[in-house]
Structure formats: C-alpha cells, structure tokens
Scaffold this motif. Structure first.
Motif, PDB file in Angstrom:
ATOM      1  N   VAL A 228       0.838  -1.204   0.000  1.00 13.75           N
ATOM      2  CA  VAL A 228       0.000   0.000   0.000  1.00 13.75           C
ATOM      3  C   VAL A 228       0.872   1.254   0.000  1.00 13.75           C
ATOM      4  O   VAL A 228       0.618   2.202  -0.727  1.00 13.75           O
ATOM      5  N   HIS A 229       1.899   1.254   0.839  1.00 14.83           N
ATOM      6  CA  HIS A 229       2.832   2.381   0.793  1.00 14.83           C
ATOM      7  C   HIS A 229       4.192   1.990   1.361  1.00 14.83           C
ATOM      8  O   HIS A 229       4.325   1.017   2.110  1.00 14.83           O
ATOM      9  N   VAL A 230       5.195   2.792   0.973  1.00 11.44           N
ATOM     10  CA  VAL A 230       6.532   2.738   1.554  1.00 11.44           C
ATOM     11  C   VAL A 230       6.936   4.173   1.857  1.00 11.44           C
ATOM     12  O   VAL A 230       6.880   5.039   0.977  1.00 11.44           O
ATOM     13  N   LEU A 231       7.320   4.440   3.104  1.00 12.82           N
ATOM     14  CA  LEU A 231       7.737   5.777   3.514  1.00 12.82           C
ATOM     15  C   LEU A 231       9.167   5.706   4.043  1.00 12.82           C
ATOM     16  O   LEU A 231       9.585   4.708   4.620  1.00 12.82           O
ATOM     17  N   LEU A 232       9.901   6.798   3.858  1.00 12.78           N
ATOM     18  CA  LEU A 232      11.296   6.857   4.283  1.00 12.78           C
ATOM     19  C   LEU A 232      11.402   7.593   5.608  1.00 12.78           C
ATOM     20  O   LEU A 232      10.937   8.722   5.742  1.00 12.78           O
ATOM     21  N   GLY A 233      12.010   6.933   6.588  1.00 12.43           N
ATOM     22  CA  GLY A 233      12.243   7.555   7.886  1.00 12.43           C
ATOM     23  C   GLY A 233      13.685   8.002   8.044  1.00 12.43           C
ATOM     24  O   GLY A 233      14.533   7.794   7.169  1.00 12.43           O
ATOM     25  N   ASP A 234      13.959   8.600   9.184  1.00 12.09           N
ATOM     26  CA  ASP A 234      15.298   9.097   9.481  1.00 12.09           C
ATOM     27  C   ASP A 234      16.298   7.941   9.504  1.00 12.09           C
ATOM     28  O   ASP A 234      16.012   6.851  10.003  1.00 12.09           O
ATOM     29  N   GLY A 235      17.468   8.187   8.927  1.00 11.82           N
ATOM     30  CA  GLY A 235      18.527   7.193   8.949  1.00 11.82           C
ATOM     31  C   GLY A 235      18.321   6.036   8.001  1.00 11.82           C
ATOM     32  O   GLY A 235      18.990   5.001   8.118  1.00 11.82           O
ATOM     33  N   GLY A 236      17.380   6.171   7.058  1.00 12.52           N
ATOM     34  CA  GLY A 236      17.171   5.122   6.075  1.00 12.52           C
ATOM     35  C   GLY A 236      16.155   4.064   6.473  1.00 12.52           C
ATOM     36  O   GLY A 236      16.000   3.056   5.774  1.00 12.52           O
ATOM     37  N   VAL A 237      15.455   4.269   7.589  1.00 11.81           N
ATOM     38  CA  VAL A 237      14.380   3.355   7.983  1.00 11.81           C
ATOM     39  C   VAL A 237      13.265   3.392   6.942  1.00 11.81           C
ATOM     40  O   VAL A 237      12.914   4.461   6.423  1.00 11.81           O
ATOM     41  N   LEU A 238      12.716   2.236   6.609  1.00  5.73           N
ATOM     42  CA  LEU A 238      11.583   2.160   5.697  1.00  5.73           C
ATOM     43  C   LEU A 238      10.350   1.706   6.459  1.00  5.73           C
ATOM     44  O   LEU A 238      10.384   0.705   7.179  1.00  5.73           O
ATOM     45  N   LEU A 239       9.251   2.451   6.300  1.00  7.35           N
ATOM     46  CA  LEU A 239       7.998   2.134   6.965  1.00  7.35           C
ATOM     47  C   LEU A 239       7.014   1.677   5.898  1.00  7.35           C
ATOM     48  O   LEU A 239       6.609   2.465   5.038  1.00  7.35           O
ATOM     49  N   THR A 240       6.669   0.392   5.934  1.00  6.59           N
ATOM     50  CA  THR A 240       5.875  -0.192   4.868  1.00  6.59           C
ATOM     51  C   THR A 240       4.524  -0.659   5.393  1.00  6.59           C
ATOM     52  O   THR A 240       4.364  -0.975   6.579  1.00  6.59           O
ATOM     53  N   ARG A 241       3.558  -0.706   4.480  1.00  5.26           N
ATOM     54  CA  ARG A 241       2.223  -1.190   4.809  1.00  5.26           C
ATOM     55  C   ARG A 241       1.777  -2.158   3.711  1.00  5.26           C
ATOM     56  O   ARG A 241       1.876  -1.852   2.510  1.00  5.26           O
ATOM     57  N   TRP A 242       1.240  -3.328   4.120  1.00  2.62           N
ATOM     58  CA  TRP A 242       0.818  -4.379   3.220  1.00  2.62           C
ATOM     59  C   TRP A 242      -0.561  -4.876   3.638  1.00  2.62           C
ATOM     60  O   TRP A 242      -0.830  -4.999   4.843  1.00  2.62           O
ATOM     61  N   VAL A 243      -1.433  -5.141   2.668  1.00  2.93           N
ATOM     62  CA  VAL A 243      -2.751  -5.699   2.981  1.00  2.93           C
ATOM     63  C   VAL A 243      -2.966  -6.959   2.128  1.00  2.93           C
ATOM     64  O   VAL A 243      -2.223  -7.233   1.193  1.00  2.93           O
TER      65      VAL A 243
END
Length: 246
Positions: A228-243
């Motif tokens: 559904v989405h991939v977002l970039l956090g500080d330090g290269g962290v990836l925040l992903t959402r899957w359904v």
C-alpha cells in the motif's frame, strides 16, 4: 540514479493516519505491526527497542491511537516488559474527538493462563484487560486469579484457537485489532489466514546473530499481500504497509 520513497518527515500526524487507515473497511480488521532488520531479524540482543528509531515509534503510537484493542502474546508482554495500556495525552484527546474510549483494550493471549495478576499490566490498567486463553488455562490457579483483574475468555480447550481469538474480540465490539506480536503468535495467525494487514518497519541494519524472524511456525500455503505504501524515515528506515492481496 537514486530513487527514494516519500519522507515521513513531510507528513503531519493526520496525513500519516490517512495513509494507515485508507481502505480499512468497517467490521473486523486485524493489523499486525513489526520491525525487522535487513537480514530478517525481529530483534537485536533479544529486544526490539534498538530497532526502527523515532519514526517507527511515531507510527507505533499512531496505530495504537486508532485501535479498539491492542493484542499481544504473553511471551512478548514479558520479554518487552509491557506496562499498562495507557496512551499519550494527545492520543486520548484525538480519540475523544472521534467518539472513541480514551484507551484501547489490552488483550493478552496465553495458552496456559500463566500471567501475574499483580502485574502493573492489570493493576494500573485504565481499561479492564482481556485474557484470551484455553479452557485449561482459565481453570488453572493463575487463570482463576486473573479473573479478578481481567476478563478471562476461553478460546479453545487445551490451546488457544487464533480464529476464536478474532471472533471473541469482534463479539465484544473490538473490530480494529492491532497486534504487536510475538513471532510464534504471528506464525499462528498466518497459518490460520487471519492477518488482514502487516505494517512492517525495516531497520537498515544487519543483525547477523540468532534473532527470530517476525513469524515462526508453518503455514499450509503462502499468504499473498500487496503493498500500500513505503515511507522513508530518518537514517534510512523504511515504513511499509501491506494488505491482503485478495
């Protein structure tokens, strides 16, 4: 050429909530939230605290904000040293504005019923917790003690049936289920095809040790998910959402 996803720093909390609630239907919905390293470890030195960073914690708090119930297996409650399910003041204010109770219910899954009724999880809970256990667990001495501080719900004879867990929460009007682990419980949910959504934070590190996967156990088949989405956090962290893919 470097191509990176949108930065979480550019999104307000309301923007983030829109990202994480888009497409969630009315009725029961089970979301699982985990963090993992690049090489698939769900912990570092036995804990998750050092993984994900501030952006992961920001999303973590927002996901609790919109939940009816926070669902966690007893082993994770002990390993991560959970306290009572108390939200931040800003989350409580948001929930009041949206007609929700101040805090989500804390639901703990345990086959044996072996939880300490004197723990702060129970004695300082703003909402009476729910313990989802087996008939054997409910009948044990610790299970009987828990009945004084929590609603003890039987979800199977000798072991917990994860399908019954979901049904038991829905029967209490707790449709938006936010599950925080652990790996064995997620494995059981996967095997039962009970996961509607996975929000996975990918920490840009290599653990290289013996940390567990986010799910352990076996499933009769692959459970296909779609991004559904991939977002970039500080330090290269990836925040992903899957359904669910279907």
């Amino acid at each position: 050429m470097t191509v990176l996803p949108p930065s979480i720093a550019d999104l307000s909390d309301d923007d983030l909530l829109d990202h994480y609630t888009d497409g969630v239907p009315d009725g029961p919905w089970l979301r699982v939230n985990f963090v993992a390293t690049l090489d698939g470890s769900a912990s570092a030195s036995g804990r998750t605290a050092s993984l994900g960073g501030d952006d992961d914690l920001r999303v973590f708090d927002l996901l609790r904000r919109v939940a009816d119930v926070v669902l966690v297996a007893a082993g994770t409650v002990r390993d991560e040293e959970y306290g009572p399910m108390v939200l931040r003041d800003e989350d409580v204010a948001w929930r009041r504005e949206h007609g929700m109770p101040d805090h989500p219910v804390f639901a703990i899954v345990t086959n044996s019923g072996s939880l300490d009724a004197s723990s702060r999880v129970f004695t300082e809970a703003p909402v009476r917790p729910v313990v989802l256990t087996s008939a054997d667990g409910a009948a044990s001495s610790s299970g009987r003690a828990l009945a004084s501080v929590a609603d003890v719900v039987e979800c199977g004879p000798a072991a917990v049936d994860v399908g019954a867990v979901r049904d038991a929460l829905a029967a209490r009007g707790l449709d938006r289920i936010h599950c925080e682990g652990g790996p064995s419980f997620l494995g059981a949910l996967v095997a039962a095809d009970a996961v509607d959504e996975l929000t996975l934070t990918i920490d840009p590190s290599l653990e290289g040790g013996e940390g567990p996967r986010i799910a352990t156990g076996s499933s009769p088949e692959l459970r296909r998910m779609r991004p559904v989405h991939v977002l970039l956090g500080d330090g290269g962290v990836l925040l992903t959402r899957w359904v669910r893919a279907r």
